[in-house]
Each structure stands twice: as C-alpha cells, then as structure tokens.
Design a protein around this motif. Structure first.
Motif, PDB file in Angstrom:
ATOM      1  N   ALA A 152       0.867  -1.317   0.103  1.00  0.00           N
ATOM      2  CA  ALA A 152      -0.091  -0.175   0.142  1.00  0.00           C
ATOM      3  C   ALA A 152       0.749   1.254   0.133  1.00  0.00           C
ATOM      4  O   ALA A 152       0.591   2.171  -0.723  1.00  0.00           O
ATOM      5  CB  ALA A 152      -1.021   0.032   1.078  1.00  0.00           C
ATOM      6  N   ALA A 153       1.864   1.269   0.907  1.00  0.00           N
ATOM      7  CA  ALA A 153       2.585   2.672   0.870  1.00  0.00           C
ATOM      8  C   ALA A 153       3.590   2.576  -0.395  1.00  0.00           C
ATOM      9  O   ALA A 153       3.738   3.697  -1.055  1.00  0.00           O
ATOM     10  CB  ALA A 153       3.752   2.257   2.006  1.00  0.00           C
ATOM     11  N   ALA A 154       3.919   1.351  -0.961  1.00  0.00           N
ATOM     12  CA  ALA A 154       4.474   1.576  -2.441  1.00  0.00           C
ATOM     13  C   ALA A 154       3.710   2.087  -3.603  1.00  0.00           C
ATOM     14  O   ALA A 154       3.937   2.870  -4.307  1.00  0.00           O
ATOM     15  CB  ALA A 154       5.123   0.132  -2.808  1.00  0.00           C
ATOM     16  N   ARG A 155       2.370   1.715  -3.359  1.00  0.00           N
ATOM     17  CA  ARG A 155       1.585   2.259  -4.247  1.00  0.00           C
ATOM     18  C   ARG A 155       1.293   3.798  -4.045  1.00  0.00           C
ATOM     19  O   ARG A 155       1.198   4.653  -5.266  1.00  0.00           O
ATOM     20  CB  ARG A 155       0.071   1.579  -4.196  1.00  0.00           C
ATOM     21  CG  ARG A 155      -0.024   0.412  -4.894  1.00  0.00           C
ATOM     22  CD  ARG A 155      -1.207  -0.243  -4.850  1.00  0.00           C
ATOM     23  NE  ARG A 155      -2.122  -0.539  -3.660  1.00  0.00           N
ATOM     24  CZ  ARG A 155      -1.954  -1.453  -2.770  1.00  0.00           C
ATOM     25  NH1 ARG A 155      -1.127  -2.495  -3.475  1.00  0.00           N
ATOM     26  NH2 ARG A 155      -2.511  -1.771  -1.677  1.00  0.00           N
ATOM     27  N   VAL A 156       1.254   4.322  -2.905  1.00  0.00           N
ATOM     28  CA  VAL A 156       1.070   5.801  -2.495  1.00  0.00           C
ATOM     29  C   VAL A 156       2.477   6.450  -2.828  1.00  0.00           C
ATOM     30  O   VAL A 156       2.306   7.318  -3.633  1.00  0.00           O
ATOM     31  CB  VAL A 156       0.960   5.766  -0.993  1.00  0.00           C
ATOM     32  CG1 VAL A 156       1.020   7.404  -0.597  1.00  0.00           C
ATOM     33  CG2 VAL A 156      -0.565   5.421  -0.729  1.00  0.00           C
ATOM     34  N   ARG A 157       3.493   5.787  -2.761  1.00  0.00           N
ATOM     35  CA  ARG A 157       4.754   6.640  -3.057  1.00  0.00           C
ATOM     36  C   ARG A 157       4.918   6.718  -4.743  1.00  0.00           C
ATOM     37  O   ARG A 157       5.267   7.498  -5.102  1.00  0.00           O
ATOM     38  CB  ARG A 157       6.043   5.774  -2.585  1.00  0.00           C
ATOM     39  CG  ARG A 157       6.340   6.056  -1.200  1.00  0.00           C
ATOM     40  CD  ARG A 157       7.635   5.406  -0.840  1.00  0.00           C
ATOM     41  NE  ARG A 157       7.573   5.233   0.608  1.00  0.00           N
ATOM     42  CZ  ARG A 157       8.905   4.936   1.206  1.00  0.00           C
ATOM     43  NH1 ARG A 157       9.751   4.646   0.543  1.00  0.00           N
ATOM     44  NH2 ARG A 157       8.880   4.915   2.456  1.00  0.00           N
ATOM     45  N   LEU A 158       4.621   5.600  -5.508  1.00  0.00           N
ATOM     46  CA  LEU A 158       4.569   5.485  -7.039  1.00  0.00           C
ATOM     47  C   LEU A 158       3.606   6.610  -7.508  1.00  0.00           C
ATOM     48  O   LEU A 158       3.840   7.394  -8.417  1.00  0.00           O
ATOM     49  CB  LEU A 158       4.087   4.343  -7.439  1.00  0.00           C
ATOM     50  CG  LEU A 158       4.215   4.037  -8.787  1.00  0.00           C
ATOM     51  CD1 LEU A 158       5.667   4.503  -9.472  1.00  0.00           C
ATOM     52  CD2 LEU A 158       3.794   2.571  -9.251  1.00  0.00           C
ATOM     53  N   HIS A 159       2.443   6.820  -6.817  1.00  0.00           N
ATOM     54  CA  HIS A 159       1.343   7.619  -7.307  1.00  0.00           C
ATOM     55  C   HIS A 159       1.900   9.042  -7.300  1.00  0.00           C
ATOM     56  O   HIS A 159       1.484   9.969  -7.846  1.00  0.00           O
ATOM     57  CB  HIS A 159       0.052   7.549  -6.493  1.00  0.00           C
ATOM     58  CG  HIS A 159      -0.905   8.542  -6.777  1.00  0.00           C
ATOM     59  ND1 HIS A 159      -1.961   8.568  -7.989  1.00  0.00           N
ATOM     60  CD2 HIS A 159      -1.503   9.777  -6.201  1.00  0.00           C
ATOM     61  CE1 HIS A 159      -2.266   9.571  -8.075  1.00  0.00           C
ATOM     62  NE2 HIS A 159      -2.427  10.073  -6.794  1.00  0.00           N
ATOM     63  N   ARG A 160       2.245   9.343  -6.102  1.00  0.00           N
ATOM     64  CA  ARG A 160       2.933  10.720  -5.667  1.00  0.00           C
ATOM     65  C   ARG A 160       4.183  11.155  -6.548  1.00  0.00           C
ATOM     66  O   ARG A 160       4.280  12.073  -7.148  1.00  0.00           O
ATOM     67  CB  ARG A 160       3.495  10.621  -3.998  1.00  0.00           C
ATOM     68  CG  ARG A 160       2.071  10.663  -3.307  1.00  0.00           C
ATOM     69  CD  ARG A 160       2.575  10.845  -1.915  1.00  0.00           C
ATOM     70  NE  ARG A 160       1.161  10.944  -1.007  1.00  0.00           N
ATOM     71  CZ  ARG A 160       1.209  10.460   0.303  1.00  0.00           C
ATOM     72  NH1 ARG A 160       2.454  10.429   0.751  1.00  0.00           N
ATOM     73  NH2 ARG A 160       0.242  10.676   1.044  1.00  0.00           N
ATOM     74  N   ALA A 161       5.143  10.076  -6.859  1.00  0.00           N
ATOM     75  CA  ALA A 161       6.023  10.239  -7.699  1.00  0.00           C
ATOM     76  C   ALA A 161       5.509  10.677  -9.010  1.00  0.00           C
ATOM     77  O   ALA A 161       6.141  11.573  -9.748  1.00  0.00           O
ATOM     78  CB  ALA A 161       7.057   9.053  -7.671  1.00  0.00           C
ATOM     79  N   ARG A 162       4.589   9.847  -9.574  1.00  0.00           N
ATOM     80  CA  ARG A 162       4.058  10.146 -10.792  1.00  0.00           C
ATOM     81  C   ARG A 162       3.543  11.509 -10.980  1.00  0.00           C
ATOM     82  O   ARG A 162       3.552  12.252 -12.091  1.00  0.00           O
ATOM     83  CB  ARG A 162       3.085   8.787 -11.191  1.00  0.00           C
ATOM     84  CG  ARG A 162       3.625   7.661 -11.645  1.00  0.00           C
ATOM     85  CD  ARG A 162       2.713   6.838 -11.983  1.00  0.00           C
ATOM     86  NE  ARG A 162       3.110   5.394 -12.301  1.00  0.00           N
ATOM     87  CZ  ARG A 162       2.695   4.192 -12.517  1.00  0.00           C
ATOM     88  NH1 ARG A 162       1.424   4.201 -11.486  1.00  0.00           N
ATOM     89  NH2 ARG A 162       3.152   3.140 -12.714  1.00  0.00           N
ATOM     90  N   THR A 163       2.717  11.856 -10.023  1.00  0.00           N
ATOM     91  CA  THR A 163       2.044  13.302  -9.817  1.00  0.00           C
ATOM     92  C   THR A 163       3.248  14.242  -9.905  1.00  0.00           C
ATOM     93  O   THR A 163       3.212  15.170 -10.838  1.00  0.00           O
ATOM     94  CB  THR A 163       1.424  13.361  -8.643  1.00  0.00           C
ATOM     95  OG1 THR A 163       0.353  12.514  -8.778  1.00  0.00           O
ATOM     96  CG2 THR A 163       0.689  14.824  -8.805  1.00  0.00           C
ATOM     97  N   ARG A 164       4.393  14.224  -9.047  1.00  0.00           N
ATOM     98  CA  ARG A 164       5.376  15.304  -9.027  1.00  0.00           C
ATOM     99  C   ARG A 164       6.244  15.192 -10.416  1.00  0.00           C
ATOM    100  O   ARG A 164       6.510  16.156 -11.142  1.00  0.00           O
ATOM    101  CB  ARG A 164       6.216  14.699  -7.890  1.00  0.00           C
ATOM    102  CG  ARG A 164       5.561  15.226  -6.610  1.00  0.00           C
ATOM    103  CD  ARG A 164       6.730  15.451  -5.582  1.00  0.00           C
ATOM    104  NE  ARG A 164       6.742  13.905  -4.669  1.00  0.00           N
ATOM    105  CZ  ARG A 164       6.079  13.680  -3.869  1.00  0.00           C
ATOM    106  NH1 ARG A 164       5.129  14.440  -3.285  1.00  0.00           N
ATOM    107  NH2 ARG A 164       6.412  12.482  -3.260  1.00  0.00           N
ATOM    108  N   ALA A 224       4.788  14.429 -13.358  1.00  0.00           N
ATOM    109  CA  ALA A 224       3.737  15.207 -14.446  1.00  0.00           C
ATOM    110  C   ALA A 224       4.197  16.553 -14.171  1.00  0.00           C
ATOM    111  O   ALA A 224       4.236  17.533 -15.038  1.00  0.00           O
ATOM    112  CB  ALA A 224       2.651  14.777 -14.186  1.00  0.00           C
ATOM    113  N   GLU A 225       4.259  17.162 -12.793  1.00  0.00           N
ATOM    114  CA  GLU A 225       4.402  18.533 -12.670  1.00  0.00           C
ATOM    115  C   GLU A 225       5.692  19.102 -12.947  1.00  0.00           C
ATOM    116  O   GLU A 225       5.884  19.975 -13.862  1.00  0.00           O
ATOM    117  CB  GLU A 225       4.015  18.726 -11.136  1.00  0.00           C
ATOM    118  CG  GLU A 225       2.620  18.651 -10.712  1.00  0.00           C
ATOM    119  CD  GLU A 225       2.692  18.549  -9.203  1.00  0.00           C
ATOM    120  OE1 GLU A 225       3.515  18.884  -8.415  1.00  0.00           O
ATOM    121  OE2 GLU A 225       1.418  18.565  -8.637  1.00  0.00           O
TER     122      GLU A 225
END
Length: 71
Positions: free
Chosen positions: A48-60, A62-63
């Motif tokens: 779950a933490a890995a999914r969150v980290r990946l999502h946040r990294a992808r968002t950053r 993209a920015e």
C-alpha cells in the motif's frame, strides 16, 4: 531539433527536478518493470505504501515535466 528539447531531454530534465526517492520509485517501476509487491520489497515498505509513493512520484513527475515544457 532546433530550440525545442527532444523528449529524452525533457524527461531527463524533469527527472532531475525530482527528489532521489521519487526518481528511484519511478525508475524501479517504469524502467525495471517491478510490480507493486516487488517495489514494496525493494523499498522495504508495505505494498500500500509503495502504491502511494508511486502515485505521488508520478504526480510530481508530471508537474516537473510541465514545468520543463513551459521553459
């Protein structure tokens, strides 16, 4: 190419703007092709933490890419 950066240069510039941890997560998932479970094991976190980290990294990422493309 002219004055426009090629996509490889834009991606590299965007990756350079990220923290080491964000860059590592993206590289492990995208380039190494790790699954969420494998990513979690590599990072020593829960899936779950890995999914969150990946999502946040992808968002950053993209920015960061948007920032690079505006330059």
């Amino acid at each position: 190419m002219g004055s426009e950066m090629c996509i490889r240069d834009r991606v590299k510039a965007a990756l350079d703007l990220l923290s080491d941890s964000d860059r590592d997560v993206l590289l492990l998932a995208a380039w190494e092709g790790l699954t969420t479970v494998e990513l979690a094991s590599a990072l020593q976190v829960t899936p779950a933490a890995a999914r969150v980290r990946l999502h946040r990294a992808r968002t950053r990422f993209a920015e960061a890419l948007h920032t690079v493309e505006e330059q």
